[in-house]
Design an enzyme around this catalytic site. Structure first.
Site, PDB file in Angstrom:
ATOM      1  N   ASP A 188       0.836  -1.184   0.138  1.00 55.64           N
ATOM      2  CA  ASP A 188      -0.105   0.040  -0.070  1.00 55.64           C
ATOM      3  C   ASP A 188       0.857   1.207  -0.152  1.00 55.64           C
ATOM      4  O   ASP A 188       1.742   1.422   1.014  1.00 55.64           O
ATOM      5  CB  ASP A 188      -1.152   0.081   1.153  1.00 55.64           C
ATOM      6  CG  ASP A 188      -2.021   0.916   1.134  1.00 55.64           C
ATOM      7  OD1 ASP A 188      -2.128   1.435   0.200  1.00 55.64           O
ATOM      8  OD2 ASP A 188      -2.579   1.026   2.103  1.00 55.64           O
ATOM      9  N   ASP A 223      -2.905   2.267  -6.228  1.00 50.77           N
ATOM     10  CA  ASP A 223      -1.714   2.636  -5.059  1.00 50.77           C
ATOM     11  C   ASP A 223      -1.752   1.330  -4.211  1.00 50.77           C
ATOM     12  O   ASP A 223      -1.065   1.165  -3.139  1.00 50.77           O
ATOM     13  CB  ASP A 223      -1.949   3.722  -4.386  1.00 50.77           C
ATOM     14  CG  ASP A 223      -3.252   3.834  -3.528  1.00 50.77           C
ATOM     15  OD1 ASP A 223      -4.133   3.104  -3.956  1.00 50.77           O
ATOM     16  OD2 ASP A 223      -3.467   4.727  -2.754  1.00 50.77           O
ATOM     17  N   GLU A 224      -2.465   0.009  -4.374  1.00 45.86           N
ATOM     18  CA  GLU A 224      -2.465  -1.111  -3.512  1.00 45.86           C
ATOM     19  C   GLU A 224      -2.630  -2.438  -4.304  1.00 45.86           C
ATOM     20  O   GLU A 224      -3.182  -2.341  -5.416  1.00 45.86           O
ATOM     21  CB  GLU A 224      -3.274  -0.876  -2.258  1.00 45.86           C
ATOM     22  CG  GLU A 224      -4.461  -0.670  -2.569  1.00 45.86           C
ATOM     23  CD  GLU A 224      -5.192  -0.835  -1.251  1.00 45.86           C
ATOM     24  OE1 GLU A 224      -5.246  -1.709  -0.370  1.00 45.86           O
ATOM     25  OE2 GLU A 224      -6.398  -0.103  -1.428  1.00 45.86           O
TER      26      GLU A 224
END
Length: 380
Positions: free
Chosen positions: A22, A116-117
């Site tokens: 993350d 983003d993860e």
């Protein structure tokens, strides 16, 4: 042994090695990286207008209580020095592609959740590195070196625990939950930390005396089903640190949406419009975070007698912004008013997405098994 009615965990030899990566305050960190004048200052990515929503907040802003999905007007009240920066999705997507290219150097089993993860299944030691923890450390080092950004990582034997672990030592942290440690780790956490339990879900649990994972574990499955319906089985397993889901590479995103079940049924047009406005703000923040664009807006209502009503509007081009998204939702609702029955649930969804891969053009390199014959199996 496991208690009567509790699902067993896999055998030790069957444990997956899952990493959840993350990025730390991704959008805001990209802006601070690219504009040195923003470093060390409270930054919110999003519009400062009356109907704007915070898509991401820097850690400096978070100390004031600013959070993603928060209305911009409230964020500005909490932090008068807050700097609003318009989102640059092309840049975020480009950086996301860099990050996902790093992931694919270590496993083809990458499940993007957003730009983003992502989850990575590294059970098969494809590069002979020696441990899942070491792979996570190397990935974090490479992300910093190649993008100038930091990432937090969680390493565990299932997706649920890996995601909890990645949040444990943020920012720029690493946490490992090994086999045999999951149930105890979960027991000490507030249930609000569990993925899928939002603020309202946590409030409902609080009313039942359920505040921690240990409290949740003490509730019988039948009681959970009575109060939480289809979510009960997930809650029952989560309280025991159990998650049997596999990492699904290149999982396509078909829509982004959200819905809310009201504490009391709503019937007036004013109350329904106000509820829709709140749902719109939350859903648009999710759309921004996912970095997608869509052409179809769908309104879902469920009446007090559980009858479902859905209405949709499609555009020839992607919905331009939050105002257009909100306007489409309100027009769909207004066309239904007055409603024959009070409403117990409302939802709003954007579909017909462009660039439907959840991770921003992430490709799958195949459906390899987690531990193919002849490959080494990683320890933690």
């Amino acid at each position: 042994m496991h208690a009567m009615g509790e699902p067993p965990e896999p055998s030790t030899s069957g444990f997956r090695k899952v990493i959840h990566i993350d990025m730390d305050a991704f959008y805001a960190s990209v802006e601070q990286r690219d504009d040195p004048s923003l470093r060390g200052r409270p930054v919110a990515v999003g519009g400062a207008a009356a109907r704007g929503v915070v898509a991401a907040a820097s850690y400096e802003a978070r100390t004031f209580g600013v959070r993603s999905a928060m209305p911009s007007t409230r964020a500005a009240r909490l932090c008068p020095e807050l700097v609003f920066v318009p989102p640059r999705f092309d840049v975020y997507r480009a950086v996301s592609r860099q990050i996902h290219a790093v992931f694919r150097d270590y496993t083809p089993l990458v499940e993007p959740l957003s730009l983003d993860e992502a989850y990575l299944d590294v059970t098969a030691d494809l590069r002979g590195i020696g441990s899942a923890t070491r792979i996570a450390e190397i990935i974090r080092q490479r992300i910093r070196a190649e993008t100038g950004l930091t990432a937090s990582a969680g390493v565990s034997y299932n997706k649920f625990l890996a995601k909890l672990a990645s949040d444990q030592n943020k920012p720029d942290g690493l946490c490992v939950i090994r086999p045999g440690e999951g149930a105890d780790f979960v027991a000490g956490l507030p249930v609000a930390r569990f993925h899928g339990i939002g603020p309202r879900g946590a409030e409902r649990m609080e009313a039942l005396g359920i505040r921690t994972g240990a409290d949740l574990r003490g509730v019988e499955l039948a009681v959970l089903r009575k109060h939480f319906g289809a979510q009960a089985d997930y809650l029952f397993r989560a309280a025991r640190g159990i998650d049997l889901r596999s990492v699904e590479p290149d999982r396509p995103r078909k829509s982004v949406g959200g819905e809310r079940t009201f504490d009391r049924d709503l019937s007036s047009g004013t109350a329904l419009r106000e509820a829709l406005d709140k749902i719109t703000e939350i859903v648009w923040a999710r759309i921004v975070k996912a970095g997608v664009h869509g052409r179809t807006v769908t309104l879902k209502l469920k009446t007090s007698d559980f009858q479902a009503i859905t209405r949709a509007r499609s555009f020839a081009r992607p919905v331009a912004d939050q105002d257009e998204f909100a306007r489409a939702g309100r027009e769909l609702l207004d066309a239904l008013l007055p409603l024959p029955q009070p409403i117990r649930l409302m939802g709003l969804t954007l579909s017909g997405l462009d660039g439907a891969s959840e991770g921003g053009d992430v490709r799958s390199d195949g459906d390899a098994e987690p531990a193919a014959q002849g490959q080494g199996v990683l320890p933690f």
